[in-house]
Design an enzyme around this catalytic site. Sequence first.
Site, PDB file in Angstrom:
ATOM      1  N   ARG A  25       0.683  -1.432   0.124  1.00  0.00           N
ATOM      2  CA  ARG A  25      -0.019   0.044   0.123  1.00  0.00           C
ATOM      3  C   ARG A  25       0.878   1.227  -0.025  1.00  0.00           C
ATOM      4  NH1 ARG A  25      -3.647  -0.025   5.609  1.00  0.00           N
ATOM      5  NH2 ARG A  25      -4.373  -1.746   4.423  1.00  0.00           N
ATOM      6  N   GLU A  39      -6.012   5.006  19.246  1.00  0.00           N
ATOM      7  CA  GLU A  39      -5.256   5.812  18.097  1.00  0.00           C
ATOM      8  C   GLU A  39      -4.389   6.763  18.885  1.00  0.00           C
ATOM      9  OE1 GLU A  39      -5.700   6.922  13.420  1.00  0.00           O
ATOM     10  OE2 GLU A  39      -7.298   6.116  14.575  1.00  0.00           O
ATOM     11  N   SER A  46      -4.893  -2.337  14.805  1.00  0.00           N
ATOM     12  CA  SER A  46      -5.545  -1.123  15.597  1.00  0.00           C
ATOM     13  C   SER A  46      -6.681  -1.695  16.397  1.00  0.00           C
ATOM     14  CB  SER A  46      -6.109  -0.221  14.818  1.00  0.00           C
ATOM     15  OG  SER A  46      -7.013  -0.604  13.759  1.00  0.00           O
ATOM     16  N   LEU A  47      -7.433  -2.612  15.823  1.00  0.00           N
ATOM     17  CA  LEU A  47      -8.340  -3.203  16.602  1.00  0.00           C
ATOM     18  C   LEU A  47      -8.075  -4.092  17.928  1.00  0.00           C
ATOM     19  CD1 LEU A  47     -11.186  -4.298  13.870  1.00  0.00           C
ATOM     20  CD2 LEU A  47     -11.240  -2.112  15.303  1.00  0.00           C
TER      21      LEU A  47
END
Length: 379
Positions: A146, A230, A246-247
């Site tokens: 990405r 975050e 992140s979760l």
Amino acid sequence: PRITCLHNHSAIDLLTTPHHAQNSQYRYSVTNRCLGAYVLNAETGEPETILADWTVLATGGVGQVFLHSTNAPGCVGAGISMAFRAGVELANLEFMQFHPTALYEERSYRRPLITEAMRGEGARLLDDRGEAFMLRHDKRGDLAPRDVVAQAMVEEMLRRGVPCLYLDVSGVKQDLPTRFPTVFEQCLEIGIDIRKEPIPVVPAAHYFCGGILTDTFGRTSMPGLYAIGECACTGLHGANRLASTSLLEAAVWGRSCGQHLARITASGREAIPRALAAAIPDWRHEGNEHHDDPALVAQDWANIRNTMWNYVGISRSKARLRRAFEDMRDLVRHIHDFYKGTRISKPLVDLFHGSQTAYVITQAAMRNKNSIGCHHRVD
């Protein structure tokens, strides 16, 4: 039953011992400590003083200081801004991860994600002439990582002078409404049938890998202050977040912080002395003028977002960062001076947080001269 939710309230600033205690003895004899926060009640328009033995920042990311972002509208870096002003230690602020494909629509600053799984199943990125371009940048073409894809897209957008590129999904063999129902519906809402036409896409600020430095319990460098989610920098993401971590971070640190605070609350340790709590003054309005003209606020936001996108965005250089530093330094000073006599409001609180956050991210990016992770230096 022991939780009170205050809706339509916005944190203005952290309460700390040396900055806010009126009694001079607390300025010199007490360790700098977080004592709660000043909070704006949007329904009354009045700031409220909320004292707390322990304060947890869970304010989300910073994506909305960039021109294109997948983040919710409130993600302007409120926690970062307040922690910075309070002297709390921050880390890795230069590491902002950008997602290569977000749905481009002129009317919104928040851009829905177009999943990378579409490229994995045959979708191709096209320029404004309908030509595929990724193989010019990487031998893996549309299946490159990405970061590589986002950098290539920005280069093509600048070279072609266009606001977005396109994702052609005609190569996906499966039924699109069934295989990608969310993307299909989101595009249909803005009048695009992805079975017949390509999706307009743009890279977008997605996940903030830096933030307020914490330990495994969410404790920051300031006693009484915690940070999770975050806005926190736990070290888990390093210089570039892996998908879905992140979760996991939110679940692990949220539980760890909650259990830690339950233990120390039960033990009675670290509570604020009553005399110290009484020394904290209520918010004082510095002025009652109404300079928060929506046009002025909108222009200030446009300056912040365009500066961050063009100079502190996906590809950075010494010249770009220097220009950003000078522009943001002047803008922060201008915002502070211009609005000093203006009665506080939600748009002004967000603007102060956003401008301060953009400024400290720029400073961190200037200090790191290495191209590492999602901090990409073209020089």
